[in-house]
Write a protein that holds these residues in place. Structure first.
Motif, PDB file in Angstrom:
ATOM      1  N   PHE A   1     -10.807   1.548  -1.670  1.00  0.00           N
ATOM      2  CA  PHE A   1      -9.468   1.852  -2.121  1.00  0.00           C
ATOM      3  C   PHE A   1      -9.450   3.327  -2.753  1.00  0.00           C
ATOM      4  CE2 PHE A   1      -8.626  -2.863  -2.435  1.00  0.00           C
ATOM      5  CZ  PHE A   1      -8.288  -2.940  -1.168  1.00  0.00           C
TER       6      PHE A   1
ATOM      7  N   CYS B   1      -6.790   1.925  -8.121  1.00  0.00           N
ATOM      8  CA  CYS B   1      -8.213   2.072  -8.136  1.00  0.00           C
ATOM      9  C   CYS B   1      -8.719   3.762  -8.149  1.00  0.00           C
ATOM     10  CB  CYS B   1      -8.731   1.619  -6.844  1.00  0.00           C
ATOM     11  SG  CYS B   1      -8.624  -0.240  -6.697  1.00  0.00           S
TER      12      CYS B   1
ATOM     13  N   MET C   1      -4.318   1.185  -4.050  1.00  0.00           N
ATOM     14  CA  MET C   1      -5.264   2.278  -4.218  1.00  0.00           C
ATOM     15  C   MET C   1      -4.921   3.381  -5.289  1.00  0.00           C
ATOM     16  SD  MET C   1      -5.029   2.460   0.043  1.00  0.00           S
ATOM     17  CE  MET C   1      -3.171   2.151   0.135  1.00  0.00           C
TER      18      MET C   1
ATOM     19  N   ASP D   1      -0.141  -4.118  -2.411  1.00  0.00           N
ATOM     20  CA  ASP D   1      -1.288  -3.453  -1.769  1.00  0.00           C
ATOM     21  C   ASP D   1      -1.031  -2.343  -0.682  1.00  0.00           C
ATOM     22  OD1 ASP D   1       0.134  -5.163   0.219  1.00  0.00           O
ATOM     23  OD2 ASP D   1      -1.934  -6.315   0.518  1.00  0.00           O
TER      24      ASP D   1
ATOM     25  N   GLU E   1      -8.559  -3.213   4.581  1.00  0.00           N
ATOM     26  CA  GLU E   1      -9.509  -4.437   4.100  1.00  0.00           C
ATOM     27  C   GLU E   1     -10.204  -5.233   5.224  1.00  0.00           C
ATOM     28  OE1 GLU E   1      -6.271  -5.757   0.470  1.00  0.00           O
ATOM     29  OE2 GLU E   1      -6.507  -7.045   2.402  1.00  0.00           O
TER      30      GLU E   1
END
Length: 354
Positions: free
Chosen positions: A46, A293, A290, A266, A317
């Protein structure tokens, strides 16, 4: 398994990881190691995604024939010059009761981006469950208050097992409160997560909202039948991982709650089409997972309010999950190589055989 191994010229076979192979990988290394590795690799992927040239389009698929529920979908992720991972997945809520099969069934395939060869095939059921739990653990570690001890689960199916497992790896959980409209699912849940060593208690939705630090909604609620949360009793700092929304018109979280919370999707395009975010406008969304992160400090200011991770599950993923399985397979010497594709001795003559 490393890309170098998969690209070696002398290997014209396709690597197949069967159910038995995957079970051996998980049991020999331990569930905790498998989950920890998935969390670590997903987090790194990510972070790197913003600088990567990889492409993950929203999933596409077919609604089932009239009278059937669920979908059959395909989810690709492309790393130019390297490989492409494709997951095919079927969502069938009637499976557990009618056929004693998982609600989510799928398979993973990996293709060489240079030659187009099929490099590897693997089960997609366990990797999907593990990577979904791992994504929730990552989102929760960013958006939930540290030290959360009470996990609430709305839905007690297969996904609820890996959600609890993943979250137990990053939070000092002590208790799980679980609710399911199917009382038998709720009753069996404690046995299915006995390996966690946590207190498990069946509770009402209101009790879960009032006591949980983190809530995961993991249901098969039908289109137009949501939400499954009321949003009326929530703690002011609760973090919610909304997992179940995966169709247009299907959602688990009330619109009013979404509008008042910080919402991180996500995969933005996919979440706006079929996740909880379909109830919102693009401008209502916070940074995606992302982005958070890559800049964890951007999430810290939201931890003392209600936060929601809209987890629709996307093919990056699955690509990472496949990488983890291939790496473990190489390490353990597990897997079977078969000549699945017809690669003739004379590339210009389809009737020439080795």
């Amino acid at each position: 398994m490393s890309e170098a191994i998969l690209h070696e010229g002398e290997h014209v076979e396709t690597l197949v990881l069967t159910q038995q192979h995957v079970a051996k990988l998980v049991s020999s290394g331990g569930r905790d190691r498998f989950m920890d590795l998935m969390i670590d690799r997903l987090r790194k992927a990510f972070v790197a995604a913003r600088e990567s040239n990889g492409t993950t389009p929203p999933r596409e698929g077919f609604l089932r024939c009239p009278g059937e529920t669920g979908v059959i979908e395909w989810m690709p992720h492309h790393q130019p010059g390297s490989s492409m991972t494709l997951k095919t997945v079927a969502y069938t809520p009637s499976n557990p009761a009618e056929f004693r099969l998982p609600t989510i069934i799928g398979s993973l395939t990996r293709y060489d981006d240079v030659t187009g060869r099929l490099l590897a095939v693997c089960d997609g059921i366990l990797p999907t469950a593990i990577r979904t739990g791992a994504a929730s653990a990552i989102a929760s570690s960013l958006l939930a208050l540290p030290g959360g001890r009470v996990l609430g689960l709305i839905g007690a199916g297969a996904q609820a097992v890996t959600q609890a497992h993943a979250l137990s790896r990053v939070f000092p959980l002590e208790r799980i409160l679980v609710y399911d409209i199917d009382e038998t699912h709720a009753a069996s849940y404690a046995d299915r997560v006995d390996f966690l060593g946590l207190e498990v208690r069946i509770a009402s939705v209101a009790e879960i909202e009032a006591n949980a630090d983190i809530i995961c909604t993991v249901t098969s609620v039908g289109v137009g039948e949501g939400p499954v949360l009321t949003g009326e009793h929530l703690q002011s700092h609760v973090h919610i991982n909304a997992i179940g929304a995966d169709l247009v018109g299907k959602f688990e979280v009330p619109k009013a709650l979404l509008e008042s919370a910080f919402v991180a999707p996500d995969h933005v395009a996919q979440a706006l089409r079929e996740g909880e975010c379909q109830q919102l406008e693009p401008g209502d969304l916070g940074p995606d997972l992302m982005a958070l992160c890559a800049d964890p400090r951007a999430a810290e200011e939201f931890r003392d309010r209600i936060t929601i991770f809209d987890s629709t599950g996307f093919a990056l993923e699955d690509h990472v999950a496949f990488d983890v399985l291939l790496e473990l397979a190489e390490e353990a010497g597990v897997g079977e190589r078969v000549r699945l594709e017809h690669l003739p001795e004379d590339a210009l003559n389809p009737y020439s055989f080795h």
